[in-house]
Write a protein that holds these residues in place. Structure first.
Motif, PDB file in Angstrom:
ATOM      1  N   SER A 639      -2.517  -1.073  -6.998  1.00  0.00           N
ATOM      2  CA  SER A 639      -3.738  -0.209  -6.936  1.00  0.00           C
ATOM      3  C   SER A 639      -4.278   0.507  -5.558  1.00  0.00           C
ATOM      4  CB  SER A 639      -4.924  -1.268  -7.387  1.00  0.00           C
ATOM      5  OG  SER A 639      -4.816  -2.038  -8.467  1.00  0.00           O
ATOM      6  N   LEU A 640      -3.523  -0.250  -4.559  1.00  0.00           N
ATOM      7  CA  LEU A 640      -3.733   0.133  -3.242  1.00  0.00           C
ATOM      8  C   LEU A 640      -3.051   1.590  -3.111  1.00  0.00           C
ATOM      9  CD1 LEU A 640      -4.848  -0.402  -0.139  1.00  0.00           C
ATOM     10  CD2 LEU A 640      -2.534  -1.254   0.244  1.00  0.00           C
ATOM     11  N   MET A 672       6.955  12.715  -3.698  1.00  0.00           N
ATOM     12  CA  MET A 672       6.938  11.633  -3.230  1.00  0.00           C
ATOM     13  C   MET A 672       7.110  11.764  -1.550  1.00  0.00           C
ATOM     14  SD  MET A 672       6.926   8.363  -3.646  1.00  0.00           S
ATOM     15  CE  MET A 672       6.903   8.047  -5.203  1.00  0.00           C
ATOM     16  N   GLN A 673       7.692  12.873  -1.114  1.00  0.00           N
ATOM     17  CA  GLN A 673       7.938  13.120   0.342  1.00  0.00           C
ATOM     18  C   GLN A 673       6.802  12.952   0.992  1.00  0.00           C
ATOM     19  OE1 GLN A 673      11.264  12.531   1.443  1.00  0.00           O
ATOM     20  NE2 GLN A 673      10.115  12.245   3.148  1.00  0.00           N
ATOM     21  N   GLN A 674       5.746  14.072   0.448  1.00  0.00           N
ATOM     22  CA  GLN A 674       4.415  13.961   0.999  1.00  0.00           C
ATOM     23  C   GLN A 674       3.708  12.484   1.173  1.00  0.00           C
ATOM     24  OE1 GLN A 674       1.479  15.613  -1.424  1.00  0.00           O
ATOM     25  NE2 GLN A 674      -0.016  15.991   0.217  1.00  0.00           N
ATOM     26  N   VAL A 675       4.001  11.773   0.202  1.00  0.00           N
ATOM     27  CA  VAL A 675       3.425  10.366   0.082  1.00  0.00           C
ATOM     28  C   VAL A 675       3.806   9.446   1.186  1.00  0.00           C
ATOM     29  CG1 VAL A 675       3.372   8.392  -1.153  1.00  0.00           C
ATOM     30  CG2 VAL A 675       2.798  10.432  -2.317  1.00  0.00           C
ATOM     31  N   LEU A 676       5.458   9.683   1.477  1.00  0.00           N
ATOM     32  CA  LEU A 676       6.056   8.764   2.269  1.00  0.00           C
ATOM     33  C   LEU A 676       5.524   9.377   3.908  1.00  0.00           C
ATOM     34  CD1 LEU A 676       9.658   8.563   0.888  1.00  0.00           C
ATOM     35  CD2 LEU A 676       7.554   6.769   0.763  1.00  0.00           C
ATOM     36  N   LEU A 680       1.856   5.650   4.027  1.00  0.00           N
ATOM     37  CA  LEU A 680       1.365   5.034   2.756  1.00  0.00           C
ATOM     38  C   LEU A 680       1.202   3.581   2.815  1.00  0.00           C
ATOM     39  CD1 LEU A 680       0.499   5.965  -0.306  1.00  0.00           C
ATOM     40  CD2 LEU A 680       2.787   5.307  -0.921  1.00  0.00           C
ATOM     41  N   PHE A 681       2.299   2.793   3.381  1.00  0.00           N
ATOM     42  CA  PHE A 681       2.207   1.355   3.355  1.00  0.00           C
ATOM     43  C   PHE A 681       1.705   0.839   4.847  1.00  0.00           C
ATOM     44  CE2 PHE A 681       5.795   2.806   1.122  1.00  0.00           C
ATOM     45  CZ  PHE A 681       5.615   2.271  -0.300  1.00  0.00           C
ATOM     46  N   SER A 682       0.695   1.500   5.499  1.00  0.00           N
ATOM     47  CA  SER A 682       0.037   1.102   6.509  1.00  0.00           C
ATOM     48  C   SER A 682      -0.858  -0.120   6.145  1.00  0.00           C
ATOM     49  CB  SER A 682      -0.646   2.148   7.370  1.00  0.00           C
ATOM     50  OG  SER A 682      -1.717   1.626   8.228  1.00  0.00           O
ATOM     51  N   LEU A 766      -0.536  -9.696   1.148  1.00  0.00           N
ATOM     52  CA  LEU A 766      -0.328  -8.277   0.822  1.00  0.00           C
ATOM     53  C   LEU A 766      -0.096  -7.947   2.213  1.00  0.00           C
ATOM     54  CD1 LEU A 766      -0.301  -5.895  -0.790  1.00  0.00           C
ATOM     55  CD2 LEU A 766      -2.864  -6.047  -0.639  1.00  0.00           C
ATOM     56  N   ARG A 767      -0.862  -8.140   3.314  1.00  0.00           N
ATOM     57  CA  ARG A 767      -0.873  -7.521   4.512  1.00  0.00           C
ATOM     58  C   ARG A 767       0.535  -7.712   5.095  1.00  0.00           C
ATOM     59  NH1 ARG A 767      -4.857  -5.930   8.080  1.00  0.00           N
ATOM     60  NH2 ARG A 767      -6.494  -6.558   6.732  1.00  0.00           N
ATOM     61  N   LEU A 768       1.028  -8.839   5.121  1.00  0.00           N
ATOM     62  CA  LEU A 768       2.521  -9.318   5.612  1.00  0.00           C
ATOM     63  C   LEU A 768       3.467  -8.565   4.977  1.00  0.00           C
ATOM     64  CD1 LEU A 768       2.167 -13.364   6.012  1.00  0.00           C
ATOM     65  CD2 LEU A 768       2.393 -11.632   7.790  1.00  0.00           C
ATOM     66  N   ALA A 769       3.309  -8.341   3.383  1.00  0.00           N
ATOM     67  CA  ALA A 769       4.325  -7.406   2.863  1.00  0.00           C
ATOM     68  C   ALA A 769       4.230  -6.037   3.405  1.00  0.00           C
ATOM     69  CB  ALA A 769       3.994  -7.460   1.182  1.00  0.00           C
ATOM     70  N   LEU A 770       3.080  -5.407   3.486  1.00  0.00           N
ATOM     71  CA  LEU A 770       3.036  -3.859   4.015  1.00  0.00           C
ATOM     72  C   LEU A 770       3.815  -3.843   5.451  1.00  0.00           C
ATOM     73  CD1 LEU A 770      -0.480  -3.196   2.879  1.00  0.00           C
ATOM     74  CD2 LEU A 770       1.570  -2.401   1.837  1.00  0.00           C
TER      75      LEU A 770
END
Length: 821
Positions: A639-640, A672-676, A680-682, A766-770
């Motif tokens: 969802s995030l 996908m490149q724009q996404v990366l 995105l995973f901050s 979730l925070r640790l995973a990111l």
């Protein structure tokens, strides 16, 4: 009598049975008789019951030298068990010890199954030793003159403490203990726990933060070298494109020789519906087992459950298909073999189930692991390692569960009333409420008396009155009665009783399943095919049917997710598949064809890599991410990311997830490149983005229903006249909206959001995973078609739309197409 003489009594009893007490049993006797509190860490079936019954009885003998001729009546010890099924075992052990030692002790059970007549009898004349549940203990605290009842109680033992820790029932227990410490001056508090990662903290939560009590406590560990052997049932032919559809049934014939070779076999499933399906299927394919195989889960009626437990003890059953209802306690030695169907999602649960076999000190436990799809063999391999390295999960305790505290305060007000200052001092020494401020306390008192600021005009929320002497008291008989009916913290979906039209109780089923049925529909329940007739007075009326059906009740409890430890073990196993020099387990070797195909279509990620796959099918554009963190974390992360991507370009996603990864499916392609490139995973702004992405308000609204029920704002109805779930839902939603608009600082309203983030979305994990993903090298593979890793996730999404037959057909076609290419 000296302590040494007392120990001799115990040791003599052991030698009469042909046993020798273990060191941990003697250590516990010693610590208890020295007046200490403590936590005993011992596996099921190791004699932990005798470790604590003995010192309780010996302590009485010490203080009453003429105990054989002059019996002092009254409650002397309480034994708390989270599961009613355990009560019988504990009763038998207690009666055996007290009878053999000539103490004339009476032993009683008090739980939801105890008849009214028996309860009234107990009130007049309490047994010496009471075996009860956390809820029944609260009911005793809600009865007038409870302080006299508990005054001479010398011990309270909380069994299976690891099961209560990290739940609101655990908080309920903390509060009850805080009261008993004041009322029973000489009480010793003991817990019994299986192995968990945070045993020291478990002791602290049990005993509270009072330094004197903590300082006079011990943690005793049973050092028994229990050998656990895990054997995986590896399919002879491995599907290259695995999916979860058949619940492991394609391996059913592999199980039959195992059942035949053992006296008794327990087959553990993760859900009640899976339990029903396996039971039906075994009987259908092997009618010769009729009368030799049974089923056991929490929704089957008590008589049947007790019959099954007894039949296991006397070895008259060949096999029992069960759920976690047999995880704990139920003490039967003869079980030879345990089969775990599907990944158990956690190491502790797996070890607990393994321990049901070879259920005696020193005996080897053998557990078979049957994968429901090929990828679960990675779990099997991870579990093998966990057993070897003794890795076990932590159980994290709840903090600031105001709903449980509001219920508890009403309980005290219903009995003899309470003085706020005295109770504040007690509860602020519990682990859960150690940080409660005077302002929060005052708010909770006002809430109990006035029903909070925004509800002051409604009399029904004003339950407690303040007497002239400052005592808080419930004087209304109706309020007291409603409160007693609703004591407890387990709020499931509303349960409806299932019975034959002409009487005859079968079990209970959740309302959300029944609400989907129409008259004449046939469903499978408790091993029978039943035709649905109607719902009347919260009862489901049915009759037997000979029609075949694929409708099996599903229960809300069926959604289990990986623990953090399990996720980590799984990732390590997977990474090893990429290292040429790694020594692979036989489970991982069995997956080589899948890994080869995965490498051909995409890749198998290594320790410093994070894999994203994209491809197009007739359903749309698939974007698959593989954190291997368990379904709860994936639901939140999916969802995030969907929310963050939609900020870059307007796009709508449907989300599917399993324990390995999640899929974002859209009808348009994403760059996908724009996404990366856009971080995105901050983990920055995580809470804020989660609020917006998940409609956290909607989730908190659902969580608030439970809080409203536990705190007593919403009444669930009298036993035979329950209130329909949709009415409960609308009452609690109405309150939620009132607090949101007029009283946003309401503690119970805020609690709904805290619990949503901390417990449901596991925001910390979730925070640790990111943060972990941010440190990895993100590898994006643009694939031509679905890969073996992505296949189970895609098929899980289809499951929502298609019946099981249509789904199986569709998957057959998809697999054939992929294999042809």
């Amino acid at each position: 009598m000296t302590r040494e003489q007392l120990y001799n009594i115990a040791e003599e009893w052991f030698s009469q049975q042909g046993w020798t007490p273990f060191k941990f049993q003697k250590d516990t006797w010693r610590a208890f008789l020295q007046g200490k509190h403590g936590l005993l860490n011992a596996p099921t079936g190791s004699g932990k019951t005798y470790a604590l019954w003995f010192p309780i009885v010996l302590n009485y003998i010490k203080n009453n030298p003429d105990y054989q001729t002059q019996h002092k009546k009254g409650l002397k010890a309480i034994w708390i068990t989270p599961l009613r099924a355990l009560s019988q075992e504990i009763l038998q052990s207690a009666e055996r010890v007290s009878k053999d030692l000539g103490t004339n002790f009476t032993v009683g059970i008090r739980s939801g199954d105890t008849s009214n007549k028996e309860r009234v009898q107990q009130k007049k004349n309490m047994p010496d030793l009471l075996i009860t549940t956390p809820e029944s203990l609260q009911l005793l605290l809600a009865s007038k003159g409870y302080d006299k009842m508990f005054k001479n109680c010398s011990a309270i033992v909380v069994d299976e403490w690891h099961e209560l820790l990290g739940t609101k029932r655990g908080v309920q227990m903390e509060l009850a203990l805080s009261r008993l410490r004041t009322v029973s001056k000489n009480i010793r508090i003991w817990g019994i726990s299986a192995t968990i990662g945070n045993l020291e903290q478990a002791r602290e939560v049990l005993l509270g933060t009072n330094e004197e009590i903590q300082g006079n406590s011990v943690l005793i560990k049973a050092k028994l070298n229990k050998k656990i052997t895990v054997k995986s049932i590896i399919p002879k032919t491995m599907e290259t494109f695995p999916w979860r559809g058949h619940l492991g049934l394609h391996l059913l014939e592999e199980v039959i020789p195992i059942i035949n070779a053992s006296k008794t076999t327990l087959l553990f499933t993760n859900t009640r519906s899976q339990c029903e399906i396996w039971f039906q299927k075994i009987l259908h394919l092997h009618p010769e087992y009729a009368g030799e195989i049974a089923m056991h889960h929490g929704s089957i009626n008590k008589e049947t459950r007790l019959w099954v437990e007894q039949a296991i003890r006397n070895e008259s059953l060949k096999a029992v298909v069960c759920t976690s209802s047999l995880d704990l306690g139920v003490d039967f030695a003869p079980v030879e073999t345990v089969i775990q169907i599907g990944g158990p999602k956690g190491v502790a649960r797996f070890l607990q189930r393994a321990g049901r076999s070879g259920h005696r000190p020193g005996e080897e436990s053998v557990i078979y692991f049957l994968p429901t799809h090929a990828m679960e063999l990675i779990e099997a391999s991870a579990l093998q390692r966990a057993v070897k390295e003794q890795v076990v999960e932590d159980r994290l305790p709840y903090l600031n569960s105001y709903d449980v505290l509001v219920q508890y305060l009403t309980t005290l007000a219903v009995s003899d009333g309470f003085f706020p200052d005295e109770i504040y001092n007690e509860i602020s020494e519990t682990f859960c409420f150690q940080a409660i401020s005077k302002e929060q306390w005052q708010w909770l008192l006002n809430f109990n008396v006035l029903g909070s600021q925004s509800l002051q005009t409604y009399d029904e929320y004003k339950k407690v009155e303040i007497e002239a002497d400052g005592r808080f008291k419930v004087n209304s008989r109706a309020v007291a009665m409603r409160h007693r009916f609703q004591i407890g913290t387990i709020v499931g979906d509303a349960n409806l009783i299932v019975k034959y039209q002409k009487g005859g109780y079968i079990g209970s089923i959740e309302e959300f399943f029944i609400s989907k049925l129409t008259q004449g529909d046939v469903f499978t329940f408790a091993g029978r095919n039943l035709e649905f007739i109607r719902i009347k007075d919260m009862q489901v009326h049915v009759r037997n049917s000979s029609k075949k059906t694929n409708k099996v009740p599903s229960w809300m409890g069926g959604r289990m997710s990986f623990s953090a430890q399990m996720s980590e073990l799984l990732r390590e196993e997977l990474y090893a598949a990429n290292i040429p020099t790694a020594k692979l387990s036989k489970e991982m070797k069995a997956l080589e064809t899948i890994f080869e195909r995965q490498k051909l279509e995409s890749m198998v990620p290594g320790p410093d890599e994070f894999l994203i796959e994209t491809f197009k099918t007739r359903d749309g554009y698939h974007h698959i991410f593989y954190p291997f963190e368990g379904r709860f974390v994936h639901e939140a992360m999916g969802s995030l990311l969907a929310y963050r991507i939609s900020l870059l370009s307007p796009v709508t996603f449907s989300i599917a997830f399993n324990d390995y990864g999640f899929e974002l499916l859209s009808d348009q392609e994403i760059d996908m490149q724009q996404v990366l490139d856009n971080n995105l995973f901050s983990a920055d702004f995580l809470l804020d983005d989660l609020q917006k992405s998940l409609n956290a308000t909607e989730m908190a609204r659902r969580k608030f229903r439970d809080i409203a029920v536990i705190s007593g704002m919403v009444f669930t109805g009298y036993p035979d006249k329950g209130i329909k779930m949709k009415h409960l839902q609308s009452s609690s939603q109405l309150l939620f909206d009132v607090f949101r608009d007029y009283e946003a600082d309401n503690l119970l309203f805020q609690q709904a959001f805290t619990e949503t983030f901390e417990h449901q979305l596991e925001e910390g994990r979730l925070r640790l995973a990111l943060e972990r993903i941010e440190d990895q090298n993100v590898v994006w593979k643009d694939c031509e078609k679905p890969t073996p890793f992505s296949f189970p996730i895609i098929t899980d999404r289809l499951r929502e739309k298609l019946s099981s037959e249509k789904l199986a057909d569709r998957i057959k076609k998809m697999t054939a197409k992929l294999m042809k290419k």
